[in-house]
Design a protein around this motif. Sequence first.
Motif, PDB file in Angstrom:
ATOM      1  N   ALA A 143      82.384 -69.617  42.731  1.00 55.58           N
ATOM      2  CA  ALA A 143      83.609 -68.776  41.884  1.00 55.58           C
ATOM      3  C   ALA A 143      83.579 -70.394  41.855  1.00 55.58           C
ATOM      4  CB  ALA A 143      84.613 -68.707  43.203  1.00 55.58           C
ATOM      5  N   ALA A 144      84.356 -71.067  42.903  1.00 56.39           N
ATOM      6  CA  ALA A 144      85.194 -73.002  42.355  1.00 56.39           C
ATOM      7  C   ALA A 144      83.898 -73.836  41.986  1.00 56.39           C
ATOM      8  CB  ALA A 144      84.996 -73.157  44.094  1.00 56.39           C
ATOM      9  N   LEU A 145      82.561 -73.312  42.407  1.00 53.34           N
ATOM     10  CA  LEU A 145      81.906 -74.261  41.537  1.00 53.34           C
ATOM     11  C   LEU A 145      81.250 -73.921  39.525  1.00 53.34           C
ATOM     12  CD1 LEU A 145      78.602 -74.471  43.560  1.00 53.34           C
ATOM     13  CD2 LEU A 145      80.271 -76.407  42.528  1.00 53.34           C
ATOM     14  N   GLU A 146      81.665 -72.501  39.463  1.00 53.73           N
ATOM     15  CA  GLU A 146      82.123 -72.572  37.948  1.00 53.73           C
ATOM     16  C   GLU A 146      83.384 -72.434  37.760  1.00 53.73           C
ATOM     17  OE1 GLU A 146      81.387 -68.369  35.722  1.00 53.73           O
ATOM     18  OE2 GLU A 146      82.459 -67.631  37.683  1.00 53.73           O
ATOM     19  N   THR A 147      84.848 -72.737  38.949  1.00 47.84           N
ATOM     20  CA  THR A 147      85.830 -73.402  38.025  1.00 47.84           C
ATOM     21  C   THR A 147      86.163 -74.526  37.888  1.00 47.84           C
ATOM     22  OG1 THR A 147      86.969 -71.343  39.146  1.00 47.84           O
ATOM     23  CG2 THR A 147      88.715 -73.035  38.369  1.00 47.84           C
ATOM     24  N   GLU A 148      85.653 -75.952  38.464  1.00 48.03           N
ATOM     25  CA  GLU A 148      85.544 -76.279  38.069  1.00 48.03           C
ATOM     26  C   GLU A 148      84.062 -77.087  37.139  1.00 48.03           C
ATOM     27  OE1 GLU A 148      88.118 -78.086  39.899  1.00 48.03           O
ATOM     28  OE2 GLU A 148      88.205 -76.425  40.343  1.00 48.03           O
ATOM     29  N   LEU A 149      83.394 -77.089  36.577  1.00 48.81           N
ATOM     30  CA  LEU A 149      82.291 -77.013  36.158  1.00 48.81           C
ATOM     31  C   LEU A 149      82.926 -76.776  35.144  1.00 48.81           C
ATOM     32  CD1 LEU A 149      78.516 -76.931  38.568  1.00 48.81           C
ATOM     33  CD2 LEU A 149      80.110 -79.235  38.137  1.00 48.81           C
ATOM     34  N   THR A 150      82.925 -75.602  34.951  1.00 49.82           N
ATOM     35  CA  THR A 150      83.199 -75.027  33.483  1.00 49.82           C
ATOM     36  C   THR A 150      84.147 -75.913  33.070  1.00 49.82           C
ATOM     37  OG1 THR A 150      82.655 -73.092  34.055  1.00 49.82           O
ATOM     38  CG2 THR A 150      84.676 -73.289  31.948  1.00 49.82           C
ATOM     39  N   ALA A 151      85.610 -76.586  33.973  1.00 49.09           N
ATOM     40  CA  ALA A 151      87.053 -77.893  33.421  1.00 49.09           C
ATOM     41  C   ALA A 151      86.584 -78.676  32.913  1.00 49.09           C
ATOM     42  CB  ALA A 151      87.718 -77.964  34.846  1.00 49.09           C
ATOM     43  N   CYS A 152      85.570 -79.492  32.925  1.00 52.57           N
ATOM     44  CA  CYS A 152      84.191 -80.567  32.693  1.00 52.57           C
ATOM     45  C   CYS A 152      83.596 -80.629  31.277  1.00 52.57           C
ATOM     46  CB  CYS A 152      83.412 -80.910  34.426  1.00 52.57           C
ATOM     47  SG  CYS A 152      84.259 -81.872  35.791  1.00 52.57           S
ATOM     48  N   GLY A 153      83.116 -78.906  31.285  1.00 55.95           N
ATOM     49  CA  GLY A 153      82.841 -79.071  30.014  1.00 55.95           C
ATOM     50  C   GLY A 153      81.112 -78.490  30.241  1.00 55.95           C
ATOM     51  N   SER A 174      76.024 -79.752  40.993  1.00 57.66           N
ATOM     52  CA  SER A 174      76.646 -80.968  40.336  1.00 57.66           C
ATOM     53  C   SER A 174      75.223 -80.714  39.551  1.00 57.66           C
ATOM     54  CB  SER A 174      76.821 -82.022  40.722  1.00 57.66           C
ATOM     55  OG  SER A 174      78.884 -81.625  41.310  1.00 57.66           O
ATOM     56  N   LEU A 175      74.510 -81.816  39.904  1.00 54.08           N
ATOM     57  CA  LEU A 175      72.795 -82.759  39.478  1.00 54.08           C
ATOM     58  C   LEU A 175      72.478 -81.793  38.217  1.00 54.08           C
ATOM     59  CD1 LEU A 175      71.208 -83.485  42.597  1.00 54.08           C
ATOM     60  CD2 LEU A 175      72.688 -85.065  41.183  1.00 54.08           C
ATOM     61  N   LEU A 176      72.724 -80.093  38.509  1.00 59.75           N
ATOM     62  CA  LEU A 176      71.887 -80.053  37.487  1.00 59.75           C
ATOM     63  C   LEU A 176      72.771 -79.444  36.721  1.00 59.75           C
ATOM     64  CD1 LEU A 176      70.781 -76.389  39.318  1.00 59.75           C
ATOM     65  CD2 LEU A 176      69.336 -77.730  37.504  1.00 59.75           C
ATOM     66  N   ALA A 177      74.186 -79.831  35.801  1.00 66.02           N
ATOM     67  CA  ALA A 177      75.330 -79.731  34.866  1.00 66.02           C
ATOM     68  C   ALA A 177      74.873 -81.072  34.634  1.00 66.02           C
ATOM     69  CB  ALA A 177      76.363 -80.182  35.268  1.00 66.02           C
ATOM     70  N   LEU A 178      74.044 -82.252  35.266  1.00 63.38           N
ATOM     71  CA  LEU A 178      74.067 -83.755  34.694  1.00 63.38           C
ATOM     72  C   LEU A 178      72.103 -83.618  33.864  1.00 63.38           C
ATOM     73  CD1 LEU A 178      75.333 -85.549  37.519  1.00 63.38           C
ATOM     74  CD2 LEU A 178      76.192 -85.486  35.299  1.00 63.38           C
ATOM     75  N   ALA A 179      71.636 -82.479  34.372  1.00 60.42           N
ATOM     76  CA  ALA A 179      70.074 -82.106  34.048  1.00 60.42           C
ATOM     77  C   ALA A 179      69.861 -82.874  32.950  1.00 60.42           C
ATOM     78  CB  ALA A 179      69.764 -81.656  34.404  1.00 60.42           C
ATOM     79  N   ASP A 180      68.289 -82.331  32.312  1.00 64.40           N
ATOM     80  CA  ASP A 180      68.287 -82.144  30.670  1.00 64.40           C
ATOM     81  C   ASP A 180      67.631 -81.156  30.179  1.00 64.40           C
ATOM     82  OD1 ASP A 180      65.519 -81.968  31.790  1.00 64.40           O
ATOM     83  OD2 ASP A 180      64.508 -83.204  31.441  1.00 64.40           O
ATOM     84  N   ARG A 181      67.539 -80.268  31.312  1.00 62.84           N
ATOM     85  CA  ARG A 181      68.091 -79.039  30.479  1.00 62.84           C
ATOM     86  C   ARG A 181      68.593 -77.504  31.201  1.00 62.84           C
ATOM     87  NH1 ARG A 181      62.673 -80.589  31.440  1.00 62.84           N
ATOM     88  NH2 ARG A 181      61.866 -79.597  33.415  1.00 62.84           N
ATOM     89  N   PRO A 182      68.703 -76.335  30.946  1.00 62.26           N
ATOM     90  CA  PRO A 182      69.104 -75.617  31.833  1.00 62.26           C
ATOM     91  C   PRO A 182      68.459 -74.932  33.770  1.00 62.26           C
ATOM     92  CG  PRO A 182      69.540 -74.457  29.591  1.00 62.26           C
ATOM     93  CD  PRO A 182      68.487 -75.616  29.565  1.00 62.26           C
ATOM     94  N   GLY A 183      69.019 -74.721  34.518  1.00 62.98           N
ATOM     95  CA  GLY A 183      68.426 -74.839  35.477  1.00 62.98           C
ATOM     96  C   GLY A 183      69.671 -73.383  36.407  1.00 62.98           C
ATOM     97  N   SER A 184      68.973 -73.348  37.137  1.00 65.34           N
ATOM     98  CA  SER A 184      69.932 -72.379  37.985  1.00 65.34           C
ATOM     99  C   SER A 184      69.616 -72.214  39.442  1.00 65.34           C
ATOM    100  CB  SER A 184      68.759 -70.957  37.920  1.00 65.34           C
ATOM    101  OG  SER A 184      68.081 -70.410  37.593  1.00 65.34           O
ATOM    102  N   ILE A 185      70.859 -71.704  40.609  1.00 68.06           N
ATOM    103  CA  ILE A 185      69.967 -71.886  42.424  1.00 68.06           C
ATOM    104  C   ILE A 185      70.591 -70.054  42.328  1.00 68.06           C
ATOM    105  CG2 ILE A 185      71.618 -72.379  43.624  1.00 68.06           C
ATOM    106  CD1 ILE A 185      72.668 -74.423  41.917  1.00 68.06           C
ATOM    107  N   ARG A 186      69.815 -69.861  43.137  1.00 69.21           N
ATOM    108  CA  ARG A 186      69.195 -68.186  44.152  1.00 69.21           C
ATOM    109  C   ARG A 186      69.559 -68.756  44.696  1.00 69.21           C
ATOM    110  NH1 ARG A 186      64.037 -67.476  44.194  1.00 69.21           N
ATOM    111  NH2 ARG A 186      62.584 -69.196  42.847  1.00 69.21           N
ATOM    112  N   GLY A 187      69.372 -66.982  45.298  1.00 62.91           N
ATOM    113  CA  GLY A 187      69.300 -67.748  46.934  1.00 62.91           C
ATOM    114  C   GLY A 187      70.373 -67.186  47.839  1.00 62.91           C
ATOM    115  N   VAL A 188      71.694 -67.844  47.331  1.00 63.18           N
ATOM    116  CA  VAL A 188      73.528 -68.189  48.303  1.00 63.18           C
ATOM    117  C   VAL A 188      74.212 -67.177  47.293  1.00 63.18           C
ATOM    118  CG1 VAL A 188      72.291 -70.715  48.263  1.00 63.18           C
ATOM    119  CG2 VAL A 188      73.189 -69.492  45.485  1.00 63.18           C
TER     120      VAL A 188
END
Length: 419
Positions: free
Chosen positions: A340-350, A314-328
């Motif tokens: 999958a849940a984060l992809e669905t919900e954050l995509t729905a928010c834009g 959620s914080l990365l979706a508010l960031a100043d540039r693209p980011g990533s999360i790995r190891g999870v």
Amino acid sequence: MTRWVAPTPDGPVVGTVVVPGSKSATARAYVLAALGDGPSRLTGVLDARDTRLMRAALASLGVSFTEEADGSVTVTPPAVFTPGRVDCGLAGTIMRFVPPIAALADGPTLFFGDPEASARPIAPLLDGLAQAGVRIEPFGRLPFTVHGTGAVPGGAAAIDASGSSQFVSGLLLSAARFDDGLRLGLTTPVVPSRPHIGLTLAMLRDRGVDAAESGPDAWRVAPGPIAARDETIEPDLINAAVFLAAALPTAGEVSMAWPRHTLQATEAILGTLEALGGIVERTPDRVSVRGTGVIRGADLDLTDASELTCIAASLLALADRPGSIRGVGHIRGHETDRLAALETELTACGAGIAQTSDGLRITPRPLDGGVWGTYADHRMAHAGAVLGLAVPGVELDDVGATSKTMPGFADAWSALVAP
């Protein structure tokens, strides 16, 4: 299901928070007290759905619990464990920590849980138990039955723990009560959230158990008694991270008491907030996090602290540039498939979201509010609350999901964010 609109503050979030005891430490303390050689008194235990279910699970095997006047709990182990019925709910700690105890009972114990629980991986734990001489039927998913014989031979076992460090901890916690202890190895070197195994070993040693890491991917526990011990449970630092994160997008400052010595993933938690632009200040007993209002896009390796994934996304979706999360990648098997849940919900928010083999790539875009699915998952609920700090109108479809680890979350969040 309780709908709840996440508050969006008018200005900086500033305050001090108090979070309840650690779920991880509470679960381990209950299990070790149940296996102990006498009563143990536990102070500061978490009172939430998962820990209530843990108490009920252990009680079904003959353990007794006494509420003391000062709020502590005395746990008294039985002379012998009795077979029972164990409702795991959606708690990984119950389905992975309690079967080895049930194997010490003389008779069959049925394990079942919420409908979603059948999707959570359990086979490696059951495989380790089978190698230690325990019969489980059917094998692989909830529901299953542990056929206890009153004793577990123990010895050597090797498992695939790439799905959860709890597979390792679950076997180690009871291994001192196995006839030959346990020498545990891995069939693959990948283990997420390794600090949790360190917590398990430390709590075993605190109770006089000869337990140690015997190699890079191997552990041993010698047979012997597990001493009763009075203990105070430290606060849950993952729950704390959610509140500390509120400072970042709001240019605020949030403080809390912080344990001087802990085996929780302190460096990963505070390091992640720093990588995202937070200014972290530590004293021996406190932590404060200040935000600038700008969240930095970052490449986050959350291998040691995957429970941060939802709020970090959620914080990365508010960031100043693209980011990533790995190891999870293993969190696809948590309370829900979190990636999958984060992809669905954050995509729905834009937001621009793409899954990778072991994480997410996140591209910030203008975001809109709307209904946020929680998937009966407390961490997904936390993610929606964090997003709502900067996006008005984020409505969680069930804030009650937070009762898994913090029943008073909504009130505590509102008191901090919108007092």
